[in-house]
Write an enzyme that holds these catalytic residues in place. Sequence first.
Site, PDB file in Angstrom:
ATOM      1  N   MET A   1       8.235   6.816  -7.588  1.00 16.62           N
ATOM      2  CA  MET A   1       6.827   7.208  -7.496  1.00 16.62           C
ATOM      3  C   MET A   1       6.404   7.408  -6.047  1.00 16.62           C
ATOM      4  O   MET A   1       5.645   8.334  -5.727  1.00 16.62           O
ATOM      5  CB  MET A   1       5.940   6.161  -8.172  1.00 16.62           C
ATOM      6  CG  MET A   1       4.482   6.577  -8.283  1.00 16.62           C
ATOM      7  SD  MET A   1       4.255   8.084  -9.279  1.00 16.62           S
ATOM      8  CE  MET A   1       4.152   7.375 -10.928  1.00 16.62           C
TER       9      MET A   1
ATOM     10  N   PHE B   1       5.431 -32.852   3.311  1.00 16.28           N
ATOM     11  CA  PHE B   1       6.519 -31.987   2.870  1.00 16.28           C
ATOM     12  C   PHE B   1       6.144 -31.296   1.556  1.00 16.28           C
ATOM     13  O   PHE B   1       5.758 -31.938   0.591  1.00 16.28           O
ATOM     14  CB  PHE B   1       7.797 -32.809   2.685  1.00 16.28           C
ATOM     15  CG  PHE B   1       8.958 -32.013   2.162  1.00 16.28           C
ATOM     16  CD1 PHE B   1       9.547 -31.014   2.928  1.00 16.28           C
ATOM     17  CD2 PHE B   1       9.456 -32.253   0.886  1.00 16.28           C
ATOM     18  CE1 PHE B   1      10.616 -30.276   2.441  1.00 16.28           C
ATOM     19  CE2 PHE B   1      10.523 -31.520   0.392  1.00 16.28           C
ATOM     20  CZ  PHE B   1      11.104 -30.521   1.170  1.00 16.28           C
ATOM     21  N   GLN B   2       6.226 -29.976   1.557  1.00 16.64           N
ATOM     22  CA  GLN B   2       5.928 -29.120   0.400  1.00 16.64           C
ATOM     23  C   GLN B   2       4.494 -29.296  -0.100  1.00 16.64           C
ATOM     24  O   GLN B   2       4.216 -29.174  -1.282  1.00 16.64           O
ATOM     25  CB  GLN B   2       6.931 -29.354  -0.731  1.00 16.64           C
ATOM     26  CG  GLN B   2       8.342 -28.865  -0.374  1.00 16.64           C
ATOM     27  CD  GLN B   2       9.275 -28.780  -1.556  1.00 16.64           C
ATOM     28  OE1 GLN B   2       9.131 -29.504  -2.542  1.00 16.64           O
ATOM     29  NE2 GLN B   2      10.251 -27.892  -1.467  1.00 16.64           N
TER      30      GLN B   2
ATOM     31  N   GLU C   1      10.320 -18.906  -9.864  1.00 13.11           N
ATOM     32  CA  GLU C   1       8.991 -19.230 -10.410  1.00 13.11           C
ATOM     33  C   GLU C   1       8.174 -17.985 -10.723  1.00 13.11           C
ATOM     34  O   GLU C   1       7.375 -17.983 -11.666  1.00 13.11           O
ATOM     35  CB  GLU C   1       8.218 -20.119  -9.428  1.00 13.11           C
ATOM     36  CG  GLU C   1       8.735 -21.537  -9.309  1.00 13.11           C
ATOM     37  CD  GLU C   1       9.764 -21.711  -8.210  1.00 13.11           C
ATOM     38  OE1 GLU C   1      10.143 -22.866  -7.931  1.00 13.11           O
ATOM     39  OE2 GLU C   1      10.198 -20.685  -7.622  1.00 13.11           O
TER      40      GLU C   1
ATOM     41  N   LYS D   1       1.048 -35.992  -7.678  1.00 11.03           N
ATOM     42  CA  LYS D   1       2.186 -36.667  -8.314  1.00 11.03           C
ATOM     43  C   LYS D   1       1.826 -38.060  -8.800  1.00 11.03           C
ATOM     44  O   LYS D   1       2.291 -38.498  -9.864  1.00 11.03           O
ATOM     45  CB  LYS D   1       3.377 -36.741  -7.345  1.00 11.03           C
ATOM     46  CG  LYS D   1       4.609 -37.320  -8.007  1.00 11.03           C
ATOM     47  CD  LYS D   1       5.856 -37.225  -7.174  1.00 11.03           C
ATOM     48  CE  LYS D   1       7.062 -37.772  -7.945  1.00 11.03           C
ATOM     49  NZ  LYS D   1       8.323 -37.657  -7.185  1.00 11.03           N
TER      50      LYS D   1
END
Length: 561
Positions: free
Chosen positions: A467, A113-114, A51, A163
């Site tokens: 760097m 959940f999630q 993602e 949802k």
Amino acid sequence: MELTGAQIVIECLKEQGVDTVFGYPGGTILNIYDELYKHQEEIHHVLTSHEQGAAHAADGYARSTGKVGVCLATSGPGATNLVTGIATAHMDSIPIVAITCNVGLPLLGKDSFQEVDIAGVVMPITKHSFIVKDVTKLAKTIRRAFVIAKSGRPGPVLVDITKDVTANKTEFTPYVPKPVKPYTEEIEQKSLEKAAQMIQEAKRPFIFVGGGAVAANAWEEVRELAHKIQSPVTDSLMGKGVFSGTDPYYTGMLGMHGTKASNLGVTKCDLLIAIGSRFSDRVIGNARNFARNARILHIDVDAAEINKNVLVDCSIIGDAKEVLKKLNQMIPETEHREWMETIEELKAKYPLAYHQEGLTGPAIIEELYRQTDGEAIIVTEVGQHQMWAAQYYKYTMPRTFLSSGGLGTMGYGLGAAIGAKMGNPDKVVINVAGDGCFRMNMNEIATATRNNLPLIQVVVNNQVLGMVRQWQTLFYESRYSNTVLRDKVDFVKLAEAMGAVGIRVTKKEDLPGAIQEAIRLNTTVVLDCIIDSDDKVFPMVPAGANIEDAFDEADLAKKQK
């Protein structure tokens, strides 16, 4: 007509002219992905490997096209994986809309959940974040998100949708979006008049261009101003290409790794005209002594930037393009021959220079410039290679240099390059990475090959975190704590395993042919270019020092003696 929430999302994207989105599916966003399947001829979905890659791809798409980039993710870890990409876009004022889905309304607030409050998580790093719990408000929210993302100072907006909202139905009325007009409400005539007077009185003007000039599409007006008042021009990392790098008035980048000509010139000038810049600490060094001999005129769309980091003598709030249109009409043509002679002397005395023997970072960038005739879109990760790409490639147009300037996100470039290529299929797109950065998101090579993208990934491979090692060498008595990457990873084999072509370059004389071959192949190519671990970026200004204290390798050698 009655539509589900998922159908409304798709219809709203089509209204906004969105034809490409980047994302990764999951449980809570399945209804939207089901609708995407039905509209795949109208909206092309690019499935990234992670993602974060989707967020960076939306960012790269937006930077290179000037449109709003769109990314999608599911709830929980899917949504939180977008956060670094959203923060990157926020710091550089890039317009993206991130659409996430959350658990159903009855499950919110129950550690389901999630479940993550992603709208709350991203609140400090977005222009606005929404959570939609009512399908009747969905279309209005998405439309508003696009307006917010691209109006005024651009930036990211997140829309989180439960949802059940994606499944619920409501009446949908099609809508034709109104063009977002440039922000001009605060452009004051008295400020314009004062600015015009300051410009006419100046004997040693200097124009400093930032990313706001890119966002405002103000390059024609900037170039007109510079030539009208015979002023040298410098830029920030984000302002690259607004003023052509081949123009004799151009002096190179300003700041920590800017040219001595720019840093000394800005210190000597009597008027600094800053256009679309936020005066980052990496640009100004010691704020108290920055441009201390000059009056400062600041043109910016965001009033919050005025006097934030540097106190200015005059400011004009508004869209840079519109401001410069008015200002250019108010000022006469002016000659500053003596001043320009001084600038030319500085450029001649302090050119960018590097060791010509062997394969080096600057040599790679200069060869990329030659082989692409300066017409490629160059994307970078963050580190030494990023600075070399800013210093040694001559950008003649804006939106051709894409880099994470504000957040400094390692792992940004490959996803952004994918987005840039999707938005500019006819352009050569090259991502320049250090080996440390490439490791962060090299899984997106699989995204490029899956989508048959002709993309060139250059790895400036010094087997260290370059760097950080440079700082450790200069300021930490060469204590290389966890910056050495020498191991058994073979980037050529890795490229081949992901379906790309891998080419290793170890000699300078082999570089031109390797780049030519990468372009000719018209596929995903990884160029693994091996350079010395101790190559450094010069000039350099120590953190917090005055910008005129920039030193190069010769200065360092003298000091050590």
